[in-house]
Design an enzyme around this catalytic site. Structure first.
Site, mmCIF file in Angstrom:
data_model
loop_
_atom_site.group_PDB
_atom_site.id
_atom_site.type_symbol
_atom_site.label_atom_id
_atom_site.label_comp_id
_atom_site.label_asym_id
_atom_site.label_seq_id
_atom_site.Cartn_x
_atom_site.Cartn_y
_atom_site.Cartn_z
ATOM 1 N N HIS A 1 21.826 77.345 58.949
ATOM 2 C CA HIS A 1 21.441 77.563 60.337
ATOM 3 C C HIS A 1 20.671 78.879 60.425
ATOM 4 O O HIS A 1 21.088 79.826 61.093
ATOM 5 C CB HIS A 1 22.668 77.573 61.244
ATOM 6 C CG HIS A 1 22.358 77.331 62.694
ATOM 7 N ND1 HIS A 1 23.072 76.451 63.481
ATOM 8 C CD2 HIS A 1 21.403 77.855 63.510
ATOM 9 C CE1 HIS A 1 22.582 76.449 64.710
ATOM 10 N NE2 HIS A 1 21.560 77.303 64.743
ATOM 11 N N GLU B 1 23.554 69.407 69.668
ATOM 12 C CA GLU B 1 23.484 70.568 70.571
ATOM 13 C C GLU B 1 22.959 70.102 71.908
ATOM 14 O O GLU B 1 21.902 69.487 71.993
ATOM 15 C CB GLU B 1 22.532 71.653 70.051
ATOM 16 C CG GLU B 1 23.110 72.620 69.059
ATOM 17 C CD GLU B 1 22.110 73.729 68.725
ATOM 18 O OE1 GLU B 1 21.290 74.090 69.606
ATOM 19 O OE2 GLU B 1 22.140 74.217 67.597
ATOM 20 N N ARG C 1 31.494 71.917 65.364
ATOM 21 C CA ARG C 1 30.320 72.022 64.501
ATOM 22 C C ARG C 1 30.019 73.504 64.289
ATOM 23 O O ARG C 1 29.689 74.223 65.243
ATOM 24 C CB ARG C 1 29.119 71.314 65.140
ATOM 25 C CG ARG C 1 27.870 71.442 64.302
ATOM 26 C CD ARG C 1 26.667 70.689 64.863
ATOM 27 N NE ARG C 1 25.499 71.087 64.103
ATOM 28 C CZ ARG C 1 24.444 71.722 64.597
ATOM 29 N NH1 ARG C 1 24.370 71.996 65.884
ATOM 30 N NH2 ARG C 1 23.447 72.086 63.814
ATOM 31 N N ASN D 1 19.289 67.810 68.484
ATOM 32 C CA ASN D 1 19.460 68.878 69.453
ATOM 33 C C ASN D 1 18.403 68.703 70.528
ATOM 34 O O ASN D 1 17.204 68.748 70.235
ATOM 35 C CB ASN D 1 19.278 70.255 68.796
ATOM 36 C CG ASN D 1 20.373 70.579 67.803
ATOM 37 O OD1 ASN D 1 21.342 69.840 67.648
ATOM 38 N ND2 ASN D 1 20.220 71.706 67.123
ATOM 39 N N GLU E 1 17.714 72.273 62.883
ATOM 40 C CA GLU E 1 16.416 72.489 63.538
ATOM 41 C C GLU E 1 15.363 73.090 62.620
ATOM 42 O O GLU E 1 14.885 74.214 62.850
ATOM 43 C CB GLU E 1 16.576 73.389 64.762
ATOM 44 C CG GLU E 1 17.408 72.797 65.872
ATOM 45 C CD GLU E 1 17.364 73.650 67.136
ATOM 46 O OE1 GLU E 1 16.536 74.574 67.219
ATOM 47 O OE2 GLU E 1 18.158 73.385 68.049
#
Length: 586
Positions: free
Chosen positions: A152, A415, A107, A335, A198
């Protein structure tokens, strides 16, 4: 005998008391029991990374700057991201590190400003296209499945300067254009996409580096991120799915909020509210009803009325947008590293910690009322006061999401990891037994989620492949399976002891009884639930000269010296019978 073994465990699962959307995980003996077995065929084992944290080459090949490049070049900071782990030049080595760890997936994220230097599709950087094509092809040639994240946290700095970042509606269309380009360019080989990593973290905790003390901008940012996600998902669904046969999801993070007293309705509600502000802020519009959680809308409105604000800063979705948002994910990445204990207080009080010995999330949820946050007794510190040892949080959050939102699609643990605090110029401790314990316990909880709770979990991604630039902490917080030498221009990578252990778990697809690491797990299991195992993650720790801590078990023997299978099975059955008694006892 195997049938008997599973019958006992299934009976234990049936006897487990639940609180609806909350699993009853308070019985420590039962909760922490080891389970042997394997994950479903086709399960993905990998590591996760982020472009800014590993690529380097910050201005190479006509790449544009990101907001993190801007931040790291401020006078008070060190621009560690300029080179990072130099994956821009060492991507083939990155892939071989996966091969050497027996992993079948990777990933990684694409850097938006590496493809579009000014953030728009009017300027396309062919050097960036070539880099990601080369990486994807190298993965494919080695039988490793890419799971690609589009965003990200490294927003093109030009979009921040021109529009203010995610607070501006224009970025919804900008992101759709970027996503469309990625689907077009790489989608013939990439079958797993996630739009955002996230969003809670880069909205609530970062806020595009904007000064926003009352959260007005952050609520607006989140609104646009959700809209951008939905646009990207529909773009793929309408224009690419039939030809490429891939899937698009989102990665949402959350600290698991566990009720202090599962049998107290007030604590259960407080924990639900905590999760709705943390996880549901982004999840409910996507996998719930297309809108923000009702409790969030109510509490934000009431909190602001107390501050004489007559208009809630939480934006509203139109009815058409709610329909458009709802169901816009083919899978959900979660995550999760740690947990908190949540108890109810008077709703006149804002969310607050019961002490200051841990990093509280309450400060990032200023409109959450009636919640007190703490950590459990005996939880172990893991490298940062954010992270405390709580492997069962995996089962708790997966069950909660499935029951709370009626979610029936696949999950990926996108994660999961543990860091240690050290100075990058210090000699590395490659004997990272704490990380070995972490992955033994956390991966075993993933197995329990599948076998005991019936969760459709399809992948587990360790954070992270190698020690990298941990955002504002630089290289001083290390999460890697490989050590990175940040004092050397080549950024030499060296495997830590945990790399072999995690590779064994991946190679055997879990914890089959005949695997060598399962014998080790049984010997280490109790120690891995002790504070001593995690002591080296902390500031000031001095390792014993023989690298063996006082109560550390002996190293793992070879398969030939392990006890006979009959003896192992008998021991395992006794353990499970004890767990059954613990599960079913009043």
């Amino acid at each position: 005998m195997t049938a008997f073994y599973w019958t006992i465990f299934l009976l234990a699962a049936l006897c487990r008391k639940t609180g609806g959307q909350f699993l009853d995980l308070k019985n420590i003996t039962a909760r922490d029991a080891f389970l042997s077995g394997t994950l479903p065929d086709g399960f993905l084992w990998g590591t996760a990374t982020a472009a800014f944290q590993i690529e380097g080459g910050w201005d190479s090949g006509e790449k544009g700057p990101s907001i993190w490049d801007w931040y790291s070049h401020l006078p008070q900071n060190v621009p560690w991201g300029d080179v990072a782990t130099d994956s821009y030049h060492k991507y083939k080595e990155d892939v071989q590190m996966h091969v050497n760890t027996s992993l079948n997936s990777y990933r990684f994220s694409i850097s938006w400003p590496r493809l579009f230097p000014d953030g728009t599709n009017t300027t396309i950087n062919q050097y960036g296209v070539d880099y990601y094509n080369n990486l994807i092809n190298e993965l494919q040639n080695n039988g490793i499945e890419p799971l690609v994240t589009l965003y990200h946290w490294d927003l093109p700095q030009k979009l921040k300067e021109r529009y203010g970042g995610w607070v501006n509606d224009t970025l919804v269309e900008m992101f759709e254009n970027y996503a469309r380009f990625c689907f077009t360019t790489f989608g013939d080989r990439v079958k797993y996409w996630t739009t955002f990593n996230e969003p809670w973290s880069f909205v609530a905790a970062l806020g595009d580096f904007n000064n926003d003390p009352d959260y007005t901008m952050k609520y607006k940012m989140a609104h646009n991120v959700i809209r951008a996600h939905a646009r990207a998902w529909h773009t793929y669904d309408d224009d690419f799915r039939s030809a490429q046969n891939g899937s698009v999801g989102i990665v949402i993070s959350s600290i698991w909020g566990e009720p202090a007293d599962l049998h107290n309705p007030a604590d259960r509600q407080a924990a639900t509210n905590y999760m709705e502000f943390f996880f549901g802020w982004f999840a409910n519009p996507i996998i719930g009803n297309g809108d923000y959680p009702d409790v969030m809308k109510r509490m934000v409105r009431e909190s602001r009325l107390k501050q004489n604000q007559t208009v809630s800063p939480l934006p509203e979705f139109t009815e058409e947008e709610k329909v458009y948002n709802n169901g816009t994910t083919d899978f959900l990445g979660i995550n999760t590293y740690t947990a908190r204990i949540i108890s109810a207080t008077n709703e006149t009080q804002t969310c607050h910690p019961d002490n200051h010995n841990f990093a509280s999330a309450c400060g990032y949820m200023p409109d959450l009322m009636g919640v007190k946050e703490t950590i459990g007794p005996g939880w172990f510190y893991m490298g940062s006061n954010i992270f405390w040892f709580a492997p069962w949080n995996i089962r708790g959050i997966l069950h909660f999401v499935r029951e709370r939102y009626g979610y029936t699609k696949p999950f990926y643990l996108s994660e999961v990891g543990i860091g240690e605090t050290y100075k990058y110029h210090s000699p590395p401790n490659l004997n990272d037994t704490w990380r070995m314990c972490f992955y033994l316990t956390y991966a075993n909880e993933a197995l329990k989620a599948v076998k005991l709770d019936g969760v459709d979990l399809r992948g587990f991604y360790a954070w992270t492949l190698m020690d990298n630039v941990e955002w504002g902490s630089g290289p001083d917080l290390a999460f890697g399976l490989y050590h990175t030498n940040f004092t050397h221009p080549s950024r030499k990578r060296t495997p830590k002891r945990s790399q072999g252990l995690y590779g064994s778990i991946a190679r055997e697809n879990g914890f089959p009884d005949n695997a060598n690491h399962v014998w080790m797990t049984r010997q280490w299991w109790e120690w891995c639930h002790m504070d001593e195992a995690y002591a080296p993650t902390r500031h000031g720790y001095v390792e014993p000269t023989n690298n063996v801590r006082p109560t550390q078990p002996a190293p793992c023997p070879s398969v030939s010296t392990a006890p006979a299978a009959q003896s192992l099975m008998f021991t395992g059955i006794l353990g499970i019978l004890a767990a059954l008694v613990a599960f079913c006892s009043p």
